[in-house]
Write a protein that holds these residues in place. Structure first.
Motif, PDB file in Angstrom:
ATOM      1  N   LEU A   1      -1.505  10.365  10.525  1.00  0.00           N
ATOM      2  CA  LEU A   1      -0.769   9.126  10.298  1.00  0.00           C
ATOM      3  C   LEU A   1      -1.724   7.937  10.218  1.00  0.00           C
ATOM      4  N   SER A   2      -2.756   7.924  11.065  1.00  0.00           N
ATOM      5  CA  SER A   2      -3.688   6.790  11.040  1.00  0.00           C
ATOM      6  C   SER A   2      -4.465   6.739   9.726  1.00  0.00           C
ATOM      7  N   THR A   3      -4.774   7.893   9.137  1.00  0.00           N
ATOM      8  CA  THR A   3      -5.450   7.918   7.830  1.00  0.00           C
ATOM      9  C   THR A   3      -4.557   7.296   6.773  1.00  0.00           C
ATOM     10  N   PHE A   4      -3.294   7.713   6.734  1.00  0.00           N
ATOM     11  CA  PHE A   4      -2.352   7.155   5.759  1.00  0.00           C
ATOM     12  C   PHE A   4      -2.135   5.659   5.985  1.00  0.00           C
ATOM     13  N   THR A   5      -2.083   5.254   7.239  1.00  0.00           N
ATOM     14  CA  THR A   5      -1.850   3.847   7.549  1.00  0.00           C
ATOM     15  C   THR A   5      -2.991   2.978   7.033  1.00  0.00           C
ATOM     16  N   VAL A   6      -4.212   3.384   7.289  1.00  0.00           N
ATOM     17  CA  VAL A   6      -5.369   2.602   6.838  1.00  0.00           C
ATOM     18  C   VAL A   6      -5.458   2.604   5.312  1.00  0.00           C
ATOM     19  N   ILE A   7      -5.240   3.744   4.683  1.00  0.00           N
ATOM     20  CA  ILE A   7      -5.286   3.815   3.216  1.00  0.00           C
ATOM     21  C   ILE A   7      -4.198   2.930   2.613  1.00  0.00           C
ATOM     22  N   ALA A   8      -2.989   2.988   3.159  1.00  0.00           N
ATOM     23  CA  ALA A   8      -1.899   2.135   2.665  1.00  0.00           C
ATOM     24  C   ALA A   8      -2.246   0.662   2.880  1.00  0.00           C
ATOM     25  N   GLY A   9      -2.881   0.347   4.005  1.00  0.00           N
ATOM     26  CA  GLY A   9      -3.291  -1.029   4.270  1.00  0.00           C
ATOM     27  C   GLY A   9      -4.302  -1.536   3.247  1.00  0.00           C
ATOM     28  N   ILE A  10      -5.263  -0.701   2.909  1.00  0.00           N
ATOM     29  CA  ILE A  10      -6.254  -1.083   1.895  1.00  0.00           C
ATOM     30  C   ILE A  10      -5.570  -1.304   0.549  1.00  0.00           C
ATOM     31  N   PHE A  11      -4.644  -0.412   0.189  1.00  0.00           N
ATOM     32  CA  PHE A  11      -3.902  -0.570  -1.060  1.00  0.00           C
ATOM     33  C   PHE A  11      -3.143  -1.891  -1.080  1.00  0.00           C
ATOM     34  N   LEU A  12      -2.420  -2.191   0.003  1.00  0.00           N
ATOM     35  CA  LEU A  12      -1.641  -3.430   0.050  1.00  0.00           C
ATOM     36  C   LEU A  12      -2.541  -4.654  -0.009  1.00  0.00           C
TER      37      LEU A  12
ATOM     38  N   VAL B   1       0.337 -12.892  -1.003  1.00  0.00           N
ATOM     39  CA  VAL B   1       0.026 -13.252   0.383  1.00  0.00           C
ATOM     40  C   VAL B   1       0.706 -12.265   1.344  1.00  0.00           C
ATOM     41  N   LEU B   2       1.988 -11.957   1.089  1.00  0.00           N
ATOM     42  CA  LEU B   2       2.703 -11.004   1.944  1.00  0.00           C
ATOM     43  C   LEU B   2       2.050  -9.624   1.909  1.00  0.00           C
ATOM     44  N   SER B   3       1.632  -9.184   0.723  1.00  0.00           N
ATOM     45  CA  SER B   3       0.969  -7.885   0.594  1.00  0.00           C
ATOM     46  C   SER B   3      -0.348  -7.869   1.358  1.00  0.00           C
ATOM     47  N   ALA B   4      -1.121  -8.941   1.210  1.00  0.00           N
ATOM     48  CA  ALA B   4      -2.407  -9.010   1.900  1.00  0.00           C
ATOM     49  C   ALA B   4      -2.214  -9.006   3.415  1.00  0.00           C
ATOM     50  N   ILE B   5      -1.221  -9.746   3.901  1.00  0.00           N
ATOM     51  CA  ILE B   5      -0.955  -9.770   5.347  1.00  0.00           C
ATOM     52  C   ILE B   5      -0.519  -8.389   5.830  1.00  0.00           C
ATOM     53  N   ALA B   6       0.408  -7.755   5.107  1.00  0.00           N
ATOM     54  CA  ALA B   6       0.865  -6.411   5.494  1.00  0.00           C
ATOM     55  C   ALA B   6      -0.309  -5.433   5.479  1.00  0.00           C
ATOM     56  N   GLY B   7      -1.166  -5.545   4.481  1.00  0.00           N
ATOM     57  CA  GLY B   7      -2.341  -4.676   4.408  1.00  0.00           C
ATOM     58  C   GLY B   7      -3.269  -4.862   5.585  1.00  0.00           C
ATOM     59  N   LEU B   8      -3.526  -6.118   5.942  1.00  0.00           N
ATOM     60  CA  LEU B   8      -4.398  -6.382   7.091  1.00  0.00           C
ATOM     61  C   LEU B   8      -3.788  -5.863   8.388  1.00  0.00           C
ATOM     62  N   VAL B   9      -2.461  -6.012   8.534  1.00  0.00           N
ATOM     63  CA  VAL B   9      -1.795  -5.497   9.738  1.00  0.00           C
ATOM     64  C   VAL B   9      -1.968  -3.981   9.824  1.00  0.00           C
TER      65      VAL B   9
ATOM     66  N   LYS C   1      -5.772  -3.187  10.619  1.00  0.00           N
ATOM     67  CA  LYS C   1      -6.202  -3.581  11.961  1.00  0.00           C
ATOM     68  C   LYS C   1      -5.445  -2.845  13.063  1.00  0.00           C
ATOM     69  N   GLN C   2      -4.200  -2.436  12.799  1.00  0.00           N
ATOM     70  CA  GLN C   2      -3.360  -1.819  13.822  1.00  0.00           C
ATOM     71  C   GLN C   2      -2.708  -0.554  13.273  1.00  0.00           C
ATOM     72  N   PRO C   3      -3.479   0.529  13.078  1.00  0.00           N
ATOM     73  CA  PRO C   3      -2.847   1.762  12.613  1.00  0.00           C
ATOM     74  C   PRO C   3      -1.801   2.215  13.639  1.00  0.00           C
ATOM     75  N   PHE C   4      -0.601   2.433  13.160  1.00  0.00           N
ATOM     76  CA  PHE C   4       0.502   2.744  14.057  1.00  0.00           C
ATOM     77  C   PHE C   4       0.527   4.214  14.418  1.00  0.00           C
ATOM     78  N   SER C   5       0.903   4.474  15.658  1.00  0.00           N
ATOM     79  CA  SER C   5       0.963   5.856  16.120  1.00  0.00           C
ATOM     80  C   SER C   5       2.339   6.465  15.901  1.00  0.00           C
ATOM     81  N   THR C   6       3.328   5.631  15.549  1.00  0.00           N
ATOM     82  CA  THR C   6       4.656   6.179  15.271  1.00  0.00           C
ATOM     83  C   THR C   6       4.962   6.033  13.791  1.00  0.00           C
ATOM     84  N   LEU C   7       5.443   7.082  13.232  1.00  0.00           N
ATOM     85  CA  LEU C   7       5.747   7.116  11.802  1.00  0.00           C
ATOM     86  C   LEU C   7       6.866   6.146  11.450  1.00  0.00           C
ATOM     87  N   VAL C   8       7.842   5.988  12.320  1.00  0.00           N
ATOM     88  CA  VAL C   8       8.989   5.130  12.008  1.00  0.00           C
ATOM     89  C   VAL C   8       8.544   3.687  11.758  1.00  0.00           C
ATOM     90  N   VAL C   9       7.622   3.165  12.573  1.00  0.00           N
ATOM     91  CA  VAL C   9       7.138   1.796  12.383  1.00  0.00           C
ATOM     92  C   VAL C   9       6.432   1.679  11.035  1.00  0.00           C
TER      93      VAL C   9
END
Length: 190
Positions: free
Chosen positions: A41-52, A79-87, A90-98
């Protein structure tokens, strides 16, 4: 308005390769998501963040160099995409639902903003409508089932990214063609 209509378009159209390259990268990322749905999940989160983040930067650049009434909305989604990407980075989530909820909401908001922008701006309307529809459908599907498995979520995101990649490559080639046509008009008018 400049004396030569081709000179306004040339600087932006010379960056066609950025769109095409981004499209190829998104396509490859989509293939990765579909082919490797059991990554962490953390791999997908960081990759999705970079994309956003990259998508946001491109939207902001599009709002700066574009024309029409939808520029402000495009800047907002950037701006919203960049903020979501940075979040997400910076904070890969441990729960899939979030993670699912963040991505689903982003898709819906991006789809609505792109739809409004496409309606207000005649330039590139078809591509913007296609992206808006794709984002809206993806967001609605994801939000309708927030308790997806990681593999199902990865497959949905992968398919969306593959389609987006194709749309960006097509947009890049169209911008290249437009630049060549503009250069031909400029040289024949000189």
């Amino acid at each position: 308005m400049s004396a030569n209509p081709g000179t306004e378009l040339r600087p932006v159209s010379s960056l066609w390769w950025v769109l095409a390259l981004f499209g190829v990268a998104i396509f490859g990322l989509g293939v990765f998501f579909v082919a490797s749905p059991h990554e962490t999940l953390s791999t997908f989160t960081v990759i999705a963040g970079i994309f956003l983040l990259v998508d946001g930067i491109l939207a902001i650049l599009g709002s700066i160099f574009g024309k029409g009434e939808g520029r402000g909305l495009l800047a907002l989604i950037g701006v919203l995409s960049a903020i979501a990407g940075l979040v997400l980075i910076k904070q890969p989530f441990s729960t899939l639902v979030v993670f699912v909820l963040i991505v689903g909401v982003w898709f819906v908001v991006a789809g609505i903003v792109r739809l409004v922008s496409a309606i207000g701006t005649p330039e590139g309307r078809g591509g913007n409508l296609a992206l808006a529809g794709l984002d809206l459908v993806a967001g609605i599907v994801i939000l309708a089932w927030p308790h997806l498995s990681l593999a199902t979520f990865a497959a949905i995101i992968g398919i969306v990214l593959i389609i987006r990649g194709i749309l960006f490559v097509v947009a890049g080639w169209e911008l290249r063609k437009l630049g060549k046509e503009s250069a031909a008009v400029a040289s024949s008018g000189a």
